[in-house]
Design a protein around this motif. Structure first.
Motif, PDB file in Angstrom:
ATOM      1  N   UNK A  80     -13.400  33.661  19.147  1.00  0.00           N
ATOM      2  CA  UNK A  80     -14.313  32.516  19.027  1.00  0.00           C
ATOM      3  C   UNK A  80     -15.029  32.474  17.678  1.00  0.00           C
ATOM      4  N   UNK A  81     -15.344  33.637  17.112  1.00  0.00           N
ATOM      5  CA  UNK A  81     -16.066  33.684  15.841  1.00  0.00           C
ATOM      6  C   UNK A  81     -15.136  33.551  14.634  1.00  0.00           C
ATOM      7  N   UNK A  82     -13.877  33.176  14.880  1.00  0.00           N
ATOM      8  CA  UNK A  82     -12.830  33.000  13.872  1.00  0.00           C
ATOM      9  C   UNK A  82     -12.415  34.311  13.214  1.00  0.00           C
ATOM     10  N   UNK A  83     -12.633  35.426  13.903  1.00  0.00           N
ATOM     11  CA  UNK A  83     -12.073  36.694  13.451  1.00  0.00           C
ATOM     12  C   UNK A  83     -10.708  36.858  14.117  1.00  0.00           C
ATOM     13  N   UNK A  84      -9.859  37.627  13.461  1.00  0.00           N
ATOM     14  CA  UNK A  84      -8.494  37.818  13.945  1.00  0.00           C
ATOM     15  C   UNK A  84      -8.211  39.310  14.014  1.00  0.00           C
ATOM     16  N   UNK A  85      -7.688  39.750  15.132  1.00  0.00           N
ATOM     17  CA  UNK A  85      -7.189  41.109  15.272  1.00  0.00           C
ATOM     18  C   UNK A  85      -5.687  40.968  15.414  1.00  0.00           C
ATOM     19  N   UNK A  86      -4.938  41.602  14.506  1.00  0.00           N
ATOM     20  CA  UNK A  86      -3.484  41.432  14.534  1.00  0.00           C
ATOM     21  C   UNK A  86      -2.815  42.747  14.161  1.00  0.00           C
ATOM     22  N   UNK A  87      -1.744  43.071  14.869  1.00  0.00           N
ATOM     23  CA  UNK A  87      -0.988  44.309  14.655  1.00  0.00           C
ATOM     24  C   UNK A  87       0.388  44.005  14.087  1.00  0.00           C
ATOM     25  N   UNK A  88       0.872  44.911  13.237  1.00  0.00           N
ATOM     26  CA  UNK A  88       2.289  44.909  12.906  1.00  0.00           C
ATOM     27  C   UNK A  88       2.987  45.536  14.105  1.00  0.00           C
ATOM     28  N   UNK A  89       4.021  44.874  14.618  1.00  0.00           N
ATOM     29  CA  UNK A  89       4.664  45.370  15.833  1.00  0.00           C
ATOM     30  C   UNK A  89       6.076  45.907  15.610  1.00  0.00           C
ATOM     31  N   UNK A  90       6.807  45.336  14.653  1.00  0.00           N
ATOM     32  CA  UNK A  90       8.151  45.842  14.361  1.00  0.00           C
ATOM     33  C   UNK A  90       8.471  45.673  12.885  1.00  0.00           C
ATOM     34  N   UNK A  91       9.230  46.623  12.357  1.00  0.00           N
ATOM     35  CA  UNK A  91       9.724  46.594  10.980  1.00  0.00           C
ATOM     36  C   UNK A  91      10.982  45.739  10.945  1.00  0.00           C
ATOM     37  N   UNK A 111     -11.753  34.859   9.130  1.00  0.00           N
ATOM     38  CA  UNK A 111     -11.233  33.595   8.607  1.00  0.00           C
ATOM     39  C   UNK A 111     -12.402  32.788   8.077  1.00  0.00           C
ATOM     40  N   UNK A 112     -12.385  32.534   6.787  1.00  0.00           N
ATOM     41  CA  UNK A 112     -13.439  31.754   6.133  1.00  0.00           C
ATOM     42  C   UNK A 112     -12.858  30.429   5.673  1.00  0.00           C
ATOM     43  N   UNK A 113     -13.443  29.335   6.159  1.00  0.00           N
ATOM     44  CA  UNK A 113     -12.982  27.996   5.785  1.00  0.00           C
ATOM     45  C   UNK A 113     -13.987  27.378   4.836  1.00  0.00           C
ATOM     46  N   UNK A 114     -13.483  26.705   3.824  1.00  0.00           N
ATOM     47  CA  UNK A 114     -14.351  26.109   2.816  1.00  0.00           C
ATOM     48  C   UNK A 114     -13.645  24.911   2.199  1.00  0.00           C
ATOM     49  N   UNK A 115     -14.418  24.038   1.582  1.00  0.00           N
ATOM     50  CA  UNK A 115     -13.790  22.908   0.880  1.00  0.00           C
ATOM     51  C   UNK A 115     -13.026  23.405  -0.343  1.00  0.00           C
TER      52      UNK A 115
END
Length: 151
Positions: A80-91, A111-115
């Motif tokens: 909700x706060x526009x943070x992302x948790x992401x894993x590398x899963x396969x090579x 994630x920072x959004x700006x003009x």
């Protein structure tokens, strides 16, 4: 009249937000550091992301040298706060030369959004079973959204 004002006010803030939320999808470029979170030594990196609801998938490309690109499939979650948790899963072994990267990474990104353009910045760490291992590899990652010039 009051209902019309309230509706206009709500649309003014809702429509731009929903349009901006779609900007996560696509190619991001920047630098991934190695040697700890205070290190300035790094490599060029590209990440292609796609979002479906809160689910985020993609592929990362770390350019270790002119002839060595480490390519990984990724999967994670947008909060909700526009943070992302992401894993590398396969090579992804495109070069088929026997090279295997020493580890997979976990990323925590904001994630920072700006003009002036969107950015994804944060930290990565080696994906290990030993959670508090002192020799776990870590670093930072700084990404800018690649804007397409398509008309």
């Amino acid at each position: 009249m009051t209902r019309l004002c309230l509706l206009s006010f709500a649309l003014f803030f809702t429509i731009p937000l929903s349009a901006q939320q779609l900007q996560l999808d696509g190619l991001w470029e920047g630098t991934i550091t190695v040697g700890g979170i205070t290190s300035t030594k790094g490599y060029p990196v590209q990440i292609y992301l796609e979002r479906s609801g809160r689910k985020v998938t993609g592929r990362s490309y770390v350019y270790l040298s002119k002839n060595r690109v480490v390519e990984m499939n990724m999967a994670g979650h947008l909060y909700e706060d526009l943070s992302i948790y992401i894993d590398e899963v396969t090579f992804v072994d495109r070069q088929k030369d026997g090279y295997v990267p020493p580890f997979l990474r976990k990323y925590q990104l904001s994630w920072n959004r700006s003009i002036n353009g969107s950015s994804l910045n944060g930290y990565w760490q080696e994906d290990r079973k030993e959670i508090f291992a002192g020799d776990r590899e870590r670093g930072r990652i700084f990404l800018k959204k690649v804007v397409s010039n398509k008309a």
